[in-house]
Write an enzyme that holds these catalytic residues in place. Structure first.
Site, mmCIF file in Angstrom:
data_model
loop_
_atom_site.group_PDB
_atom_site.id
_atom_site.type_symbol
_atom_site.label_atom_id
_atom_site.label_comp_id
_atom_site.label_asym_id
_atom_site.label_seq_id
_atom_site.Cartn_x
_atom_site.Cartn_y
_atom_site.Cartn_z
ATOM 1 N N PRO A 2 16.223 12.879 28.029
ATOM 2 C CA PRO A 2 17.633 12.534 28.232
ATOM 3 C C PRO A 2 18.270 13.429 29.279
ATOM 4 O O PRO A 2 18.012 14.623 29.334
ATOM 5 C CB PRO A 2 18.244 12.777 26.844
ATOM 6 C CG PRO A 2 17.113 12.600 25.895
ATOM 7 C CD PRO A 2 15.903 13.125 26.610
ATOM 8 N N GLU A 3 19.100 12.821 30.118
ATOM 9 C CA GLU A 3 19.778 13.569 31.168
ATOM 10 C C GLU A 3 21.238 13.779 30.778
ATOM 11 O O GLU A 3 21.653 13.440 29.671
ATOM 12 C CB GLU A 3 19.632 12.823 32.494
ATOM 13 C CG GLU A 3 18.179 12.671 32.925
ATOM 14 C CD GLU A 3 18.013 11.993 34.287
ATOM 15 O OE1 GLU A 3 18.977 12.000 35.078
ATOM 16 O OE2 GLU A 3 16.919 11.463 34.549
ATOM 17 N N HIS A 104 10.321 12.535 10.207
ATOM 18 C CA HIS A 104 10.811 12.961 11.522
ATOM 19 C C HIS A 104 12.272 13.393 11.486
ATOM 20 O O HIS A 104 12.800 13.842 12.501
ATOM 21 C CB HIS A 104 10.628 11.843 12.539
ATOM 22 C CG HIS A 104 9.200 11.466 12.782
ATOM 23 N ND1 HIS A 104 8.200 12.397 12.919
ATOM 24 C CD2 HIS A 104 8.598 10.251 12.899
ATOM 25 C CE1 HIS A 104 7.039 11.791 13.121
ATOM 26 N NE2 HIS A 104 7.258 10.488 13.106
ATOM 27 N N ARG A 123 8.457 13.964 18.438
ATOM 28 C CA ARG A 123 7.577 14.815 19.236
ATOM 29 C C ARG A 123 7.870 16.307 19.068
ATOM 30 O O ARG A 123 7.105 17.154 19.524
ATOM 31 C CB ARG A 123 7.702 14.443 20.726
ATOM 32 C CG ARG A 123 7.373 12.972 20.989
ATOM 33 C CD ARG A 123 7.459 12.674 22.471
ATOM 34 N NE ARG A 123 7.488 11.234 22.718
ATOM 35 C CZ ARG A 123 7.622 10.674 23.914
ATOM 36 N NH1 ARG A 123 7.735 11.449 24.986
ATOM 37 N NH2 ARG A 123 7.647 9.370 24.052
ATOM 38 N N LYS A 166 17.299 25.791 53.089
ATOM 39 C CA LYS A 166 16.210 25.364 52.205
ATOM 40 C C LYS A 166 15.290 24.376 52.922
ATOM 41 O O LYS A 166 15.756 23.384 53.482
ATOM 42 C CB LYS A 166 16.759 24.713 50.927
ATOM 43 C CG LYS A 166 17.256 25.694 49.879
ATOM 44 C CD LYS A 166 17.649 24.950 48.605
ATOM 45 C CE LYS A 166 18.062 25.910 47.516
ATOM 46 N NZ LYS A 166 16.926 26.694 46.997
#
Length: 293
Positions: A2-3, A104, A123, A166
Protein backbone atom coordinates in the site's frame (compact mmCIF):
# COMPACT_ATOMS: atom_id res chain seq x y z
CA UNK A 1 2.65 -2.61 -0.88
CA UNK A 2 0.00 0.00 0.00
CA UNK A 3 1.16 3.49 -0.86
CA UNK A 4 0.33 6.86 0.68
CA UNK A 5 -3.28 7.12 -0.60
CA UNK A 6 -4.13 3.63 0.69
CA UNK A 7 -2.65 4.38 4.12
CA UNK A 8 -4.40 7.76 4.30
CA UNK A 9 -7.68 6.07 3.38
CA UNK A 10 -7.17 3.60 6.23
CA UNK A 11 -6.37 6.45 8.63
CA UNK A 12 -9.59 8.23 7.72
CA UNK A 13 -11.54 5.02 8.23
CA UNK A 14 -10.03 4.39 11.67
CA UNK A 15 -10.14 7.96 13.00
CA UNK A 16 -13.88 8.07 13.86
CA UNK A 17 -13.64 4.96 16.05
CA UNK A 18 -10.17 5.51 17.51
CA UNK A 19 -9.76 9.23 18.16
CA UNK A 20 -10.98 10.09 21.64
CA UNK A 21 -11.59 6.41 22.40
CA UNK A 22 -9.95 4.20 25.02
CA UNK A 23 -8.43 0.76 24.51
CA UNK A 24 -10.76 -1.35 26.67
CA UNK A 25 -9.10 -4.61 25.64
CA UNK A 26 -6.09 -5.50 23.51
CA UNK A 27 -5.50 -9.02 22.24
CA UNK A 28 -2.20 -10.01 20.65
CA UNK A 29 -2.63 -13.52 19.28
CA UNK A 30 1.06 -13.84 18.56
CA UNK A 31 4.19 -12.16 19.81
CA UNK A 32 5.45 -10.90 16.48
CA UNK A 33 4.53 -9.50 13.10
CA UNK A 34 7.44 -8.43 10.93
CA UNK A 35 9.30 -7.84 14.18
CA UNK A 36 8.48 -8.80 17.77
CA UNK A 37 5.72 -6.73 19.33
CA UNK A 38 6.90 -4.35 22.08
CA UNK A 39 7.34 -5.76 25.57
CA UNK A 40 4.03 -5.72 27.51
CA UNK A 41 2.32 -4.50 24.34
CA UNK A 42 -1.27 -5.19 25.42
CA UNK A 43 -0.69 -3.94 28.96
CA UNK A 44 0.82 -0.65 27.77
CA UNK A 45 -2.17 0.03 25.51
CA UNK A 46 -5.05 -1.06 27.74
CA UNK A 47 -6.81 1.86 29.37
CA UNK A 48 -5.01 4.43 27.23
CA UNK A 49 -6.91 6.96 25.14
CA UNK A 50 -6.08 7.85 21.54
CA UNK A 51 -5.81 11.63 21.41
CA UNK A 52 -5.17 11.71 17.66
CA UNK A 53 -4.53 9.47 14.69
CA UNK A 54 -2.06 10.77 12.13
CA UNK A 55 0.05 9.51 9.25
CA UNK A 56 3.71 9.92 8.36
CA UNK A 57 4.57 8.56 4.92
CA UNK A 58 3.18 5.00 5.00
CA UNK A 59 3.00 4.80 8.81
CA UNK A 60 -0.07 5.33 10.99
CA UNK A 61 0.64 7.21 14.23
CA UNK A 62 -1.77 6.95 17.18
CA UNK A 63 -0.97 9.46 19.93
CA UNK A 64 -1.72 7.93 23.33
CA UNK A 65 -2.58 9.46 26.70
CA UNK A 66 0.48 7.67 28.11
CA UNK A 67 2.80 9.94 26.12
CA UNK A 68 3.68 7.12 23.74
CA UNK A 69 2.83 6.81 20.05
CA UNK A 70 1.62 3.58 18.49
CA UNK A 71 3.43 3.39 15.14
CA UNK A 72 1.71 0.98 12.72
CA UNK A 73 2.63 -0.19 9.23
CA UNK A 74 0.43 -2.30 6.95
CA UNK A 75 3.29 -4.13 5.26
CA UNK A 76 2.36 -5.97 2.05
CA UNK A 77 -0.90 -7.59 3.09
CA UNK A 78 -2.00 -5.96 6.33
CA UNK A 79 -5.43 -4.42 6.77
CA UNK A 80 -7.69 -3.16 9.53
CA UNK A 81 -11.32 -4.26 9.77
CA UNK A 82 -13.75 -2.23 11.85
CA UNK A 83 -16.66 -4.07 13.44
CA UNK A 84 -19.54 -2.82 15.55
CA UNK A 85 -21.77 -5.06 17.65
CA UNK A 86 -19.93 -8.08 16.27
CA UNK A 87 -20.79 -7.31 12.64
CA UNK A 88 -18.61 -5.75 9.95
CA UNK A 89 -19.72 -2.52 8.31
CA UNK A 90 -21.98 -3.31 5.35
CA UNK A 91 -19.75 -3.34 2.27
CA UNK A 92 -20.44 -1.61 -1.00
CA UNK A 93 -20.36 -2.57 -4.66
CA UNK A 94 -16.61 -3.17 -4.87
CA UNK A 95 -16.45 -5.51 -1.89
CA UNK A 96 -14.95 -8.97 -2.11
CA UNK A 97 -15.13 -11.38 0.83
CA UNK A 98 -11.97 -11.56 2.86
CA UNK A 99 -10.58 -14.78 4.22
CA UNK A 100 -12.55 -16.09 7.19
CA UNK A 101 -9.34 -17.56 8.61
CA UNK A 102 -9.17 -15.88 12.03
CA UNK A 103 -5.60 -17.04 12.51
CA UNK A 104 -4.57 -14.01 10.43
CA UNK A 105 -6.30 -11.60 12.84
CA UNK A 106 -3.10 -11.12 14.80
CA UNK A 107 -4.02 -8.03 16.87
CA UNK A 108 -7.47 -7.00 18.09
CA UNK A 109 -8.41 -3.66 19.69
CA UNK A 110 -11.71 -3.34 21.55
CA UNK A 111 -12.38 0.38 21.86
CA UNK A 112 -14.62 2.35 24.22
CA UNK A 113 -16.31 3.74 21.09
CA UNK A 114 -17.98 0.33 20.77
CA UNK A 115 -15.85 -0.70 17.80
CA UNK A 116 -13.67 -3.75 17.49
CA UNK A 117 -10.66 -3.22 15.25
CA UNK A 118 -8.90 -6.29 13.85
CA UNK A 119 -5.49 -6.19 12.21
CA UNK A 120 -5.33 -8.97 9.65
CA UNK A 121 -2.00 -9.76 8.01
CA UNK A 122 -1.52 -13.12 6.23
CA UNK A 123 2.10 -12.45 5.28
CA UNK A 124 3.05 -10.75 8.55
CA UNK A 125 5.11 -7.99 6.97
CA UNK A 126 3.19 -5.35 8.94
CA UNK A 127 4.46 -3.94 12.21
CA UNK A 128 3.44 -2.21 15.44
CA UNK A 129 5.79 -0.31 17.71
CA UNK A 130 5.44 1.92 20.76
CA UNK A 131 7.65 5.02 20.79
CA UNK A 132 7.85 7.87 23.27
CA UNK A 133 6.38 10.99 21.71
CA UNK A 134 9.40 13.04 22.82
CA UNK A 135 11.70 10.68 20.90
CA UNK A 136 9.58 10.24 17.78
CA UNK A 137 11.83 12.39 15.59
CA UNK A 138 14.74 10.10 16.45
CA UNK A 139 12.82 6.91 15.70
CA UNK A 140 14.84 4.92 13.09
CA UNK A 141 11.72 4.13 11.07
CA UNK A 142 10.87 7.81 10.66
CA UNK A 143 13.91 10.04 11.12
CA UNK A 144 15.28 9.80 7.56
CA UNK A 145 11.97 10.43 5.81
CA UNK A 146 11.66 13.38 3.46
CA UNK A 147 8.75 15.85 3.38
CA UNK A 148 5.16 14.79 2.89
CA UNK A 149 4.17 15.20 -0.78
CA UNK A 150 0.86 16.81 0.21
CA UNK A 151 2.45 19.10 2.77
CA UNK A 152 3.41 22.74 2.36
CA UNK A 153 7.13 21.94 2.51
CA UNK A 154 6.96 19.92 -0.70
CA UNK A 155 7.18 22.28 -3.64
CA UNK A 156 9.13 22.69 -6.86
CA UNK A 157 12.01 24.48 -5.14
CA UNK A 158 12.42 21.73 -2.53
CA UNK A 159 12.27 18.93 -5.11
CA UNK A 160 14.71 20.65 -7.44
CA UNK A 161 17.17 21.20 -4.60
CA UNK A 162 16.94 17.53 -3.62
CA UNK A 163 17.56 16.43 -7.22
CA UNK A 164 20.36 18.87 -7.98
CA UNK A 165 23.34 17.03 -9.47
CA UNK A 166 21.74 13.59 -9.17
CA UNK A 167 22.69 11.21 -11.98
CA UNK A 168 20.03 8.67 -11.02
CA UNK A 169 16.77 8.48 -12.95
CA UNK A 170 13.97 10.80 -11.95
CA UNK A 171 11.91 7.79 -10.98
CA UNK A 172 14.60 6.47 -8.63
CA UNK A 173 14.79 9.90 -7.01
CA UNK A 174 11.05 10.02 -6.33
CA UNK A 175 11.03 6.50 -4.88
CA UNK A 176 13.80 7.50 -2.46
CA UNK A 177 11.91 8.08 0.79
CA UNK A 178 14.62 10.55 1.86
CA UNK A 179 13.67 12.83 -1.04
CA UNK A 180 9.90 12.65 -0.55
CA UNK A 181 8.01 10.40 1.84
CA UNK A 182 5.25 7.97 0.96
CA UNK A 183 5.46 7.84 -2.82
CA UNK A 184 5.40 4.40 -4.42
CA UNK A 185 5.61 2.85 -7.86
CA UNK A 186 2.00 3.24 -8.93
CA UNK A 187 1.56 6.93 -8.24
CA UNK A 188 5.00 7.89 -9.48
CA UNK A 189 4.18 6.30 -12.86
CA UNK A 190 0.84 8.09 -12.94
CA UNK A 191 2.37 11.45 -12.03
CA UNK A 192 5.02 11.21 -14.73
CA UNK A 193 2.35 10.71 -17.38
CA UNK A 194 0.36 13.72 -16.23
CA UNK A 195 3.50 15.85 -16.11
CA UNK A 196 4.57 14.56 -19.56
CA UNK A 197 7.98 13.58 -18.20
CA UNK A 198 9.94 10.43 -18.92
CA UNK A 199 10.76 8.27 -15.88
CA UNK A 200 14.15 7.63 -17.53
CA UNK A 201 15.08 11.32 -17.44
CA UNK A 202 17.99 12.20 -15.13
CA UNK A 203 16.81 13.62 -11.82
CA UNK A 204 19.17 16.60 -12.20
CA UNK A 205 17.27 17.86 -15.26
CA UNK A 206 14.48 19.38 -13.16
CA UNK A 207 16.92 21.91 -11.68
CA UNK A 208 19.47 24.38 -12.98
CA UNK A 209 23.10 24.43 -11.84
CA UNK A 210 22.20 26.42 -8.76
CA UNK A 211 19.46 23.97 -7.81
CA UNK A 212 16.62 26.30 -8.77
CA UNK A 213 13.49 24.63 -10.19
CA UNK A 214 12.55 24.74 -13.86
CA UNK A 215 9.15 24.17 -15.46
CA UNK A 216 9.62 20.39 -15.25
CA UNK A 217 9.88 20.55 -11.47
CA UNK A 218 6.73 22.64 -11.21
CA UNK A 219 4.78 20.35 -13.53
CA UNK A 220 5.91 17.25 -11.63
CA UNK A 221 5.04 18.58 -8.18
CA UNK A 222 1.60 19.66 -9.41
CA UNK A 223 1.03 16.23 -10.98
CA UNK A 224 2.08 14.38 -7.82
CA UNK A 225 -0.31 16.37 -5.65
CA UNK A 226 -3.15 15.98 -8.15
CA UNK A 227 -2.72 12.21 -8.48
CA UNK A 228 -2.45 11.65 -4.74
CA UNK A 229 -5.52 13.75 -3.94
CA UNK A 230 -7.57 11.98 -6.61
CA UNK A 231 -6.43 8.57 -5.35
CA UNK A 232 -7.32 9.41 -1.74
CA UNK A 233 -10.76 10.61 -2.82
CA UNK A 234 -11.25 7.29 -4.65
CA UNK A 235 -10.20 5.25 -1.61
CA UNK A 236 -6.82 4.26 -3.01
CA UNK A 237 -6.09 1.46 -5.47
CA UNK A 238 -6.96 -2.20 -5.02
CA UNK A 239 -4.58 -4.55 -6.81
CA UNK A 240 -4.17 -7.62 -4.64
CA UNK A 241 -4.50 -7.00 -0.93
CA UNK A 242 -5.61 -3.45 -0.19
CA UNK A 243 -8.98 -3.05 1.49
CA UNK A 244 -10.43 0.00 3.14
CA UNK A 245 -11.45 -0.33 6.78
CA UNK A 246 -15.09 -0.79 5.78
CA UNK A 247 -14.16 -3.78 3.61
CA UNK A 248 -14.58 -1.97 0.30
CA UNK A 249 -11.99 -2.02 -2.41
CA UNK A 250 -10.29 1.21 -3.40
CA UNK A 251 -11.39 2.40 -6.84
CA UNK A 252 -8.52 4.50 -8.22
CA UNK A 253 -7.27 1.54 -10.27
CA UNK A 254 -10.18 2.29 -12.63
CA UNK A 255 -8.55 5.68 -13.30
CA UNK A 256 -5.04 4.48 -14.10
CA UNK A 257 -3.67 6.26 -17.15
CA UNK A 258 -0.53 4.15 -17.60
CA UNK A 259 0.05 1.76 -14.70
CA UNK A 260 -0.48 -1.88 -15.73
CA UNK A 261 -1.74 -0.72 -19.17
CA UNK A 262 1.08 -2.00 -21.36
CA UNK A 263 0.11 -1.99 -25.04
CA UNK A 264 -2.90 0.31 -24.52
CA UNK A 265 -3.22 3.68 -26.29
CA UNK A 266 -1.79 6.65 -24.42
CA UNK A 267 -4.65 8.65 -22.84
CA UNK A 268 -2.97 12.02 -23.39
CA UNK A 269 -5.12 14.10 -25.71
CA UNK A 270 -3.69 14.21 -29.23
CA UNK A 271 -1.02 11.60 -28.50
CA UNK A 272 -0.90 8.51 -30.73
CA UNK A 273 1.61 6.65 -28.59
CA UNK A 274 1.27 3.30 -26.83
CA UNK A 275 1.97 2.53 -23.19
CA UNK A 276 5.26 0.69 -22.75
CA UNK A 277 6.57 -1.30 -19.81
CA UNK A 278 10.22 -1.26 -18.78
CA UNK A 279 11.99 -2.34 -15.59
CA UNK A 280 13.81 0.19 -13.41
CA UNK A 281 15.46 -0.87 -10.19
CA UNK A 282 13.57 -4.14 -10.27
CA UNK A 283 10.19 -2.39 -10.53
CA UNK A 284 7.86 -2.16 -13.52
CA UNK A 285 7.55 1.29 -15.06
CA UNK A 286 4.70 2.16 -17.41
CA UNK A 287 4.90 5.24 -19.64
CA UNK A 288 4.42 6.63 -23.13
CA UNK A 289 7.61 7.16 -25.12
CA UNK A 290 5.87 9.60 -27.48
CA UNK A 291 4.57 12.32 -25.16
CA UNK A 292 6.66 11.74 -22.05
CA UNK A 293 10.03 13.36 -22.70
Amino acid sequence: MPELPEVETVRRGLAPVMEGARFDEVLAHRGDLRWPLPKDFAKRLKGRTVSGLGRRAKYLLADLSSGEVLVMHLGMSGSFRVERDGSAVTPGAYYHDRSKDLTHDHVVFRMSSGATIRFNDPRRFGSMKLVERARLEDEPLLRALGPEPLGNAFDAAMLAQACQGKNTSLKAALLDQRVVAGLGNIYVCEAFNRALLSPKRKASTIADRRGAPNDRATQLVDAIKLVLNEAIAAGGSSLRDHRRTDGELGMFQHNFRVYDREGKPCPTRGCKGTIKRIVQGGRSTFFCQVCQK
